[in-house]
Scaffold this active site. Structure first.
Site, mmCIF file in Angstrom:
data_model
loop_
_atom_site.group_PDB
_atom_site.id
_atom_site.type_symbol
_atom_site.label_atom_id
_atom_site.label_comp_id
_atom_site.label_asym_id
_atom_site.label_seq_id
_atom_site.Cartn_x
_atom_site.Cartn_y
_atom_site.Cartn_z
ATOM 1 C CG ASP A 190 22.845 -18.143 -2.949
ATOM 2 O OD1 ASP A 190 22.474 -18.547 -1.830
ATOM 3 O OD2 ASP A 190 22.079 -17.952 -3.903
ATOM 4 C CE LYS B 275 24.994 -16.013 3.410
ATOM 5 N NZ LYS B 275 24.776 -15.841 1.963
ATOM 6 N N GLY C 3 19.582 -20.597 2.046
ATOM 7 C CA GLY C 3 19.977 -21.971 1.718
ATOM 8 C C GLY C 3 21.470 -22.053 1.916
ATOM 9 C CG HIS C 4 23.149 -20.683 4.954
ATOM 10 N ND1 HIS C 4 23.226 -19.989 6.125
ATOM 11 C CD2 HIS C 4 22.777 -19.784 4.013
ATOM 12 C CE1 HIS C 4 22.892 -18.715 5.906
ATOM 13 N NE2 HIS C 4 22.611 -18.580 4.638
ATOM 14 C CD GLN D 47 18.390 -13.867 3.408
ATOM 15 O OE1 GLN D 47 18.295 -13.336 4.501
ATOM 16 N NE2 GLN D 47 18.065 -15.129 3.234
HETATM 17 P P1 GDP Z 1 25.547 -19.494 1.165
HETATM 18 O O1 GDP Z 1 24.076 -19.275 1.049
HETATM 19 O O2 GDP Z 1 26.310 -18.220 1.119
HETATM 20 O O3 GDP Z 1 25.934 -20.334 2.339
HETATM 21 O O4 GDP Z 1 25.984 -20.292 -0.146
HETATM 22 P P2 GDP Z 1 25.177 -21.494 -0.865
HETATM 23 O O5 GDP Z 1 25.271 -22.713 -0.052
HETATM 24 O O6 GDP Z 1 23.812 -21.057 -1.247
HETATM 25 O O7 GDP Z 1 25.973 -21.605 -2.219
HETATM 26 C C1 GDP Z 1 27.333 -21.858 -2.278
HETATM 27 C C2 GDP Z 1 27.576 -23.123 -3.115
HETATM 28 O O8 GDP Z 1 28.926 -23.218 -3.443
HETATM 29 C C3 GDP Z 1 27.243 -24.409 -2.387
HETATM 30 O O9 GDP Z 1 26.816 -25.370 -3.307
HETATM 31 C C4 GDP Z 1 28.585 -24.815 -1.771
HETATM 32 O O10 GDP Z 1 28.693 -26.195 -1.530
HETATM 33 C C5 GDP Z 1 29.516 -24.383 -2.860
HETATM 34 N N1 GDP Z 1 30.853 -23.935 -2.447
HETATM 35 C C6 GDP Z 1 31.215 -23.212 -1.362
HETATM 36 N N2 GDP Z 1 32.520 -22.882 -1.415
HETATM 37 C C7 GDP Z 1 32.983 -23.407 -2.574
HETATM 38 C C8 GDP Z 1 34.234 -23.373 -3.227
HETATM 39 O O11 GDP Z 1 35.207 -22.790 -2.772
HETATM 40 N N3 GDP Z 1 34.329 -24.014 -4.437
HETATM 41 C C9 GDP Z 1 33.278 -24.656 -5.006
HETATM 42 N N4 GDP Z 1 33.462 -25.236 -6.183
HETATM 43 N N5 GDP Z 1 32.081 -24.691 -4.415
HETATM 44 C C10 GDP Z 1 31.924 -24.076 -3.231
HETATM 45 P P1 IMO Z 2 21.411 -17.156 1.383
HETATM 46 O O1 IMO Z 2 21.361 -16.982 2.866
HETATM 47 C C1 IMO Z 2 20.371 -15.583 -2.524
HETATM 48 C C2 IMO Z 2 16.670 -13.255 -2.826
HETATM 49 C C3 IMO Z 2 15.518 -13.827 -3.642
HETATM 50 C C4 IMO Z 2 14.902 -12.550 -4.158
HETATM 51 C C5 IMO Z 2 15.044 -11.610 -2.946
HETATM 52 C C6 IMO Z 2 13.814 -11.540 -2.063
HETATM 53 O O2 IMO Z 2 21.359 -18.578 0.955
HETATM 54 O O3 IMO Z 2 22.519 -16.384 0.786
HETATM 55 P P2 IMO Z 2 12.776 -13.202 -0.275
HETATM 56 O O4 IMO Z 2 12.300 -14.609 -0.416
HETATM 57 O O5 IMO Z 2 13.861 -13.032 0.723
HETATM 58 O O6 IMO Z 2 11.665 -12.229 -0.067
HETATM 59 O O7 IMO Z 2 13.402 -12.847 -1.721
HETATM 60 O O8 IMO Z 2 16.139 -12.103 -2.204
HETATM 61 N N1 IMO Z 2 17.194 -14.139 -1.757
HETATM 62 C C7 IMO Z 2 18.362 -14.788 -1.817
HETATM 63 N N2 IMO Z 2 19.274 -14.865 -2.800
HETATM 64 N N3 IMO Z 2 20.629 -16.166 -1.345
HETATM 65 C C8 IMO Z 2 19.725 -16.080 -0.342
HETATM 66 O O9 IMO Z 2 19.991 -16.536 0.899
HETATM 67 C C9 IMO Z 2 18.523 -15.395 -0.560
HETATM 68 N N4 IMO Z 2 17.444 -15.129 0.191
HETATM 69 C C10 IMO Z 2 16.654 -14.351 -0.550
HETATM 70 O O10 IMO Z 2 16.012 -14.641 -4.686
HETATM 71 O O11 IMO Z 2 15.684 -12.021 -5.193
HETATM 72 MG MG MG Z 3 22.488 -19.802 -0.253
#
Ligand code: GDP
Ligand code: IMO
Ligand code: MG
Length: 422
Positions: free
Chosen positions: A13, A16, A40-41, A222
């Site tokens: 998270d 990315k 979850g991207h 991840q």
């Molecule tokens: P990922 O799994 O690495 O792609 O990241 P996630 O989507 O799970 O979580 C990142 C969260 O931060 C999402 O809700 C994005 O919309 C948000 N986000 C990404 N870059 C920024 C930023 O620079 N500022 C803010 N406020 N939110 C951001």
């Molecule tokens: P993105 O791609 C954050 C964490 C879970 C748990 C551990 C193992 O959005 O960054 P799993 O279901 O993979 O067996 O869970 O890894 N986890 C993540 N945490 N971002 C993710 O993906 C994750 N995918 C798995 O919360 O701690």
């Molecule tokens: Mg994510």
């Protein structure tokens, strides 16, 4: 031609998807190589927030080819839903989405097994996303797994599923009572028919594109600290989100990779259990969680929040060989009086500059911090590094100095355009 790998540097998270979406504006193809529905991207597309789980984020660019590589585990039922959602958002995936014939399949019973195993672990539970990731990779490693191409051979597929059920029978009692195996098999075979035109030999596809001089991005899921080898085992996922995964999960030689980019958040979050040396006290964490909307994109769980950890950061730079990094969500730190960065750990009287490899130690170490002054100006509309408040620039310089790597992108908001390039 350029081949770039974008990886999460921490516990996932890191933002990315937002950076990949920004970088994907001038590419030909994008490849996912590990993980599955646990990812979850989040991207903002035409002012709509879209959360992608298995489909590479680059699909949002009209001409880009999106490839789900062999290292990804695919839940066909969820994939169908994800494709329907994309269609609703006006994204046409026709003739440009490809799925590896050798990617392993997450069956509904893997989701059950994930929850079952977590329950068995009691207090030692990992806090998985319950998307069946661990059980699918387990069956892959046990060589009883089922692959996408198997879906195209009904009799073989059925035999494999029945064998997989037999091998897991001791744990599947409750699931078998509630579910009709034949119905599950038929449903999957139906989806298989729909997906058939997309299933292909992706190692050839990707290598041919690279040979043709195309621009390709590899989108990690991840993060390195969740890596089954390099992460905080056993509180990790079951794949390799670090650089090695990009190679084994796609069929591309490391020599072909020209740039490896690490994504860091300006602070750190973690969902699920496991050690987290710089975890903030709850009051500060709540503030950050609110400002950064730190709730899981896949599970909705509140994310644990902590300060930037340069010891973990350096480790991640070392393991992946990042050429440059991005820092996301810098805007969330606005209005934080004093920003902490962990520069070493304390274990009794000993100062540690490296992360402990034994997990027992990991939960006992305490972070040593330096403190930097914060800033109050809203930075979400800033597009030039030099226009950032001095203290924000100094924070970036400090991270650069501690990690000894260039910060090339700074994200100041969830939208594609809220990106500073240096
Ligand atoms: P990922 O799994 O690495 O792609 O990241 P996630 O989507 O799970 O979580 C990142 C969260 O931060 C999402 O809700 C994005 O919309 C948000 N986000 C990404 N870059 C920024 C930023 O620079 N500022 C803010 N406020 N939110 C951001
Ligand atoms: P993105 O791609 C954050 C964490 C879970 C748990 C551990 C193992 O959005 O960054 P799993 O279901 O993979 O067996 O869970 O890894 N986890 C993540 N945490 N971002 C993710 O993906 C994750 N995918 C798995 O919360 O701690
Ligand atoms: Mg994510």
């Amino acid at each position: 031609m350029s081949v770039k790998v974008v990886l999460g540097a921490l516990w996932g998270d890191e933002g990315k998807a937002k950076i990949v979406d920004f970088l994907a504006q001038d590419i030909d193809a994008i490849v996912r190589f590990q993980g599955g529905c646990n990812a979850g991207h989040t991207v903002v597309h035409n002012d709509n927030k879209i959360v992608m789980h298995m489909v590479p984020v680059g699909i949002l660019q009209p001409e880009v080819k999106a490839i789900i590589g062999n290292g990804v585990v695919i839940d066909p039922i969820q994939l169908k839903k994800e494709l329907e959602e994309l269609k609703e958002q006006g994204v046409n995936t026709k003739n440009r989405l490809y799925i590896s014939s050798t990617a392993h399949i997450t069956l509904p019973l893997h989701l059950f097994l994930d929850a079952y195993k977590e329950k068995q672990k009691g207090k030692e539970a990992i806090g998985t996303t319950k998307k069946g990731i661990g059980p699918t990779y387990t069956d892959k490693a046990s060589r009883i797994g089922i692959r996408m191409s198997d879906l195209l051979h009904p009799q073989y597929f059925q035999n494999r599923v029945l064998n997989l059920i037999r091998q897991n029978e001791d744990k599947l009692g409750a699931w078998l009572k509630k579910n009709d195996v034949d119905k599950m098999i038929n449903n999957l075979l139906e989806i298989g028919k729909e997906l058939e035109p997309l299933i292909t030999d992706t190692p050839y596809l990707i290598n041919d594109m690279i040979k043709d001089g195309k621009n390709v991005i590899f989108e990690g899921a991840q993060g390195t600290l969740l890596d089954i080898d390099f992460g905080t085992y056993p509180f990790v996922t079951s794949s390799n989100p670090s650089i090695g995964g990009a190679i084994t999960g796609s069929g591309v030689s490391p020599q072909k990779i020209e740039q490896t980019i690490g994504i860091f958040k300006s602070y750190i979050t973690r969902v699920g259990k496991g050690p987290f040396p710089t975890e903030m006290e709850e009051e500060t964490a709540q503030e950050i969680r609110k400002k950064g909307n730190e709730f899981g994109a896949t599970t909705g769980r509140p994310r644990r929040c902590g300060w930037f950890d340069a010891v973990l950061g350096k480790y991640s730079v070392m393991v992946n060989g990042f050429d440059s990094i991005a820092i996301s969500l810098l805007d969330v730190l606005t209005n934080t009086d004093k920003i902490k960065i962990c520069t070493s750990y304390q274990y009794n009287k000993e100062e540690l500059l490296r992360i402990p490899q034994e997990q027992q130690l990991f939960s006992k170490i305490k972070p040593n911090y330096i403190e930097l002054p914060g800033w109050k100006e809203n930075i979400t509309d800033i597009r030039e590094f030099d226009d950032l408040p001095k203290n924000a620039r100094n924070y970036v310089y400090k991270i650069e100095e501690l990690l000894a790597v260039d910060v090339k992108w700074i994200s100041v908001g969830p939208n594609r355009k809220q990106t500073i390039v240096r």
